[in-house]
Design a protein around this motif. Sequence first.
Motif, PDB file in Angstrom:
ATOM      1  N   UNK A  25       0.831  -1.212   0.000  1.00 52.99           N
ATOM      2  CA  UNK A  25       0.000   0.000   0.000  1.00 52.99           C
ATOM      3  C   UNK A  25       0.867   1.266   0.000  1.00 52.99           C
ATOM      4  N   UNK A  26       2.035   1.181   0.574  1.00 51.53           N
ATOM      5  CA  UNK A  26       2.975   2.314   0.561  1.00 51.53           C
ATOM      6  C   UNK A  26       3.677   2.406  -0.786  1.00 51.53           C
ATOM      7  N   UNK A  27       4.181   1.280  -1.276  1.00 51.13           N
ATOM      8  CA  UNK A  27       4.906   1.273  -2.556  1.00 51.13           C
ATOM      9  C   UNK A  27       4.003   1.772  -3.677  1.00 51.13           C
ATOM     10  N   UNK A  28       2.756   1.316  -3.675  1.00 52.03           N
ATOM     11  CA  UNK A  28       1.813   1.702  -4.722  1.00 52.03           C
ATOM     12  C   UNK A  28       1.404   3.161  -4.528  1.00 52.03           C
ATOM     13  N   UNK A  29       1.961   4.019  -5.336  1.00 51.19           N
ATOM     14  CA  UNK A  29       1.615   5.430  -5.259  1.00 51.19           C
ATOM     15  C   UNK A  29       2.641   6.294  -4.555  1.00 51.19           C
ATOM     16  N   UNK A  30       3.765   5.729  -4.123  1.00 54.13           N
ATOM     17  CA  UNK A  30       4.741   6.542  -3.373  1.00 54.13           C
ATOM     18  C   UNK A  30       5.268   7.716  -4.198  1.00 54.13           C
ATOM     19  N   UNK A  31       5.271   7.603  -5.513  1.00 47.81           N
ATOM     20  CA  UNK A  31       5.716   8.708  -6.377  1.00 47.81           C
ATOM     21  C   UNK A  31       4.557   9.446  -7.040  1.00 47.81           C
ATOM     22  N   UNK A  32       3.425   8.784  -7.198  1.00 48.32           N
ATOM     23  CA  UNK A  32       2.347   9.333  -8.030  1.00 48.32           C
ATOM     24  C   UNK A  32       1.103   9.757  -7.253  1.00 48.32           C
ATOM     25  N   UNK A  33       0.921   9.211  -6.071  1.00 48.01           N
ATOM     26  CA  UNK A  33      -0.255   9.530  -5.262  1.00 48.01           C
ATOM     27  C   UNK A  33       0.005  10.818  -4.486  1.00 48.01           C
ATOM     28  N   UNK A  34      -0.916  11.767  -4.519  1.00 46.70           N
ATOM     29  CA  UNK A  34      -0.658  13.060  -3.862  1.00 46.70           C
ATOM     30  C   UNK A  34      -0.800  13.051  -2.342  1.00 46.70           C
ATOM     31  N   UNK A  35      -1.363  11.997  -1.756  1.00 44.41           N
ATOM     32  CA  UNK A  35      -1.590  11.985  -0.310  1.00 44.41           C
ATOM     33  C   UNK A  35      -0.986  10.747   0.326  1.00 44.41           C
ATOM     34  N   UNK A  36      -0.709  10.869   1.603  1.00 41.23           N
ATOM     35  CA  UNK A  36      -0.205   9.764   2.408  1.00 41.23           C
ATOM     36  C   UNK A  36      -1.375   9.090   3.118  1.00 41.23           C
ATOM     37  N   UNK A  37      -1.263   7.770   3.308  1.00 42.64           N
ATOM     38  CA  UNK A  37      -2.342   7.017   3.949  1.00 42.64           C
ATOM     39  C   UNK A  37      -2.066   6.590   5.386  1.00 42.64           C
ATOM     40  N   UNK A  38      -0.825   6.758   5.847  1.00 46.79           N
ATOM     41  CA  UNK A  38      -0.483   6.325   7.208  1.00 46.79           C
ATOM     42  C   UNK A  38       0.802   7.025   7.640  1.00 46.79           C
ATOM     43  N   UNK A  39       1.138   6.916   8.906  1.00 50.18           N
ATOM     44  CA  UNK A  39       2.389   7.494   9.391  1.00 50.18           C
ATOM     45  C   UNK A  39       3.569   6.805   8.712  1.00 50.18           C
ATOM     46  N   UNK A  40       3.476   5.486   8.510  1.00 48.40           N
ATOM     47  CA  UNK A  40       4.558   4.765   7.839  1.00 48.40           C
ATOM     48  C   UNK A  40       4.712   5.248   6.390  1.00 48.40           C
ATOM     49  N   UNK A  41       3.590   5.459   5.720  1.00 47.92           N
ATOM     50  CA  UNK A  41       3.597   5.986   4.358  1.00 47.92           C
ATOM     51  C   UNK A  41       4.271   7.356   4.350  1.00 47.92           C
ATOM     52  N   UNK A  42       3.942   8.208   5.295  1.00 47.81           N
ATOM     53  CA  UNK A  42       4.539   9.541   5.383  1.00 47.81           C
ATOM     54  C   UNK A  42       6.049   9.460   5.595  1.00 47.81           C
ATOM     55  N   UNK A  43       6.481   8.545   6.455  1.00 41.84           N
ATOM     56  CA  UNK A  43       7.913   8.399   6.726  1.00 41.84           C
ATOM     57  C   UNK A  43       8.656   7.937   5.475  1.00 41.84           C
ATOM     58  N   UNK A  44       8.069   6.989   4.754  1.00 42.38           N
ATOM     59  CA  UNK A  44       8.696   6.485   3.527  1.00 42.38           C
ATOM     60  C   UNK A  44       8.717   7.568   2.455  1.00 42.38           C
ATOM     61  N   UNK A  45       7.613   8.261   2.291  1.00 38.80           N
ATOM     62  CA  UNK A  45       7.557   9.324   1.280  1.00 38.80           C
ATOM     63  C   UNK A  45       8.588  10.409   1.582  1.00 38.80           C
ATOM     64  N   UNK A  46       8.718  10.800   2.842  1.00 36.25           N
ATOM     65  CA  UNK A  46       9.727  11.797   3.203  1.00 36.25           C
ATOM     66  C   UNK A  46      11.137  11.259   2.963  1.00 36.25           C
TER      67      UNK A  46
END
Length: 180
Positions: A96-117
Amino acid sequence: MRTRGNDIHIPMSFAFAERRCDAYPEADSLVARVAILLHDTGWACVDEIKIISEGFGTNWRQVQIRFEHEITGCEIAREVLPGLGYDDAFITRVTDIIDGHDTRPVSHSIEDSLVRDADRLWRFTPAGIALASSWFVQTPSFYCRRLRAEILPELITAAGLEMVTVELDRAEALLKVSVL
């Protein structure tokens, strides 16, 4: 790992993810660490010529090749993680994090936010600036201005924002972008 300089990008992003996890102990650090390690594996399986010709042009965030690397990265995660003992729920959280990490405009979780940053933070280092400047065929000075205008506002966590300012100031000083 050689594709797109990922042998440089992944270890640096992993280190940034670890530092982000330390700043946010409520996050599942294992999910974030595994996701950052696998987030760009899909680049190894897509057309390398398209990576350069399409992946770094105008509207680079929404070109098909970027979606392909995310989809392929999820497939790779689903292939390797079960053999390493991870269950379906964990794998879903990672993909769920990998899918959209470059293309999705929003984060879905704290873990997603940490990875995106973490995925973005490495761009503010001298190595990230050097690699990305060559991909986009821009001078380091011009690319640093782009970082401040386009990438810095994408950072989600307060710790990421604080770290990026220090990293970019240091990189600009080392690269002498005010002179060159």
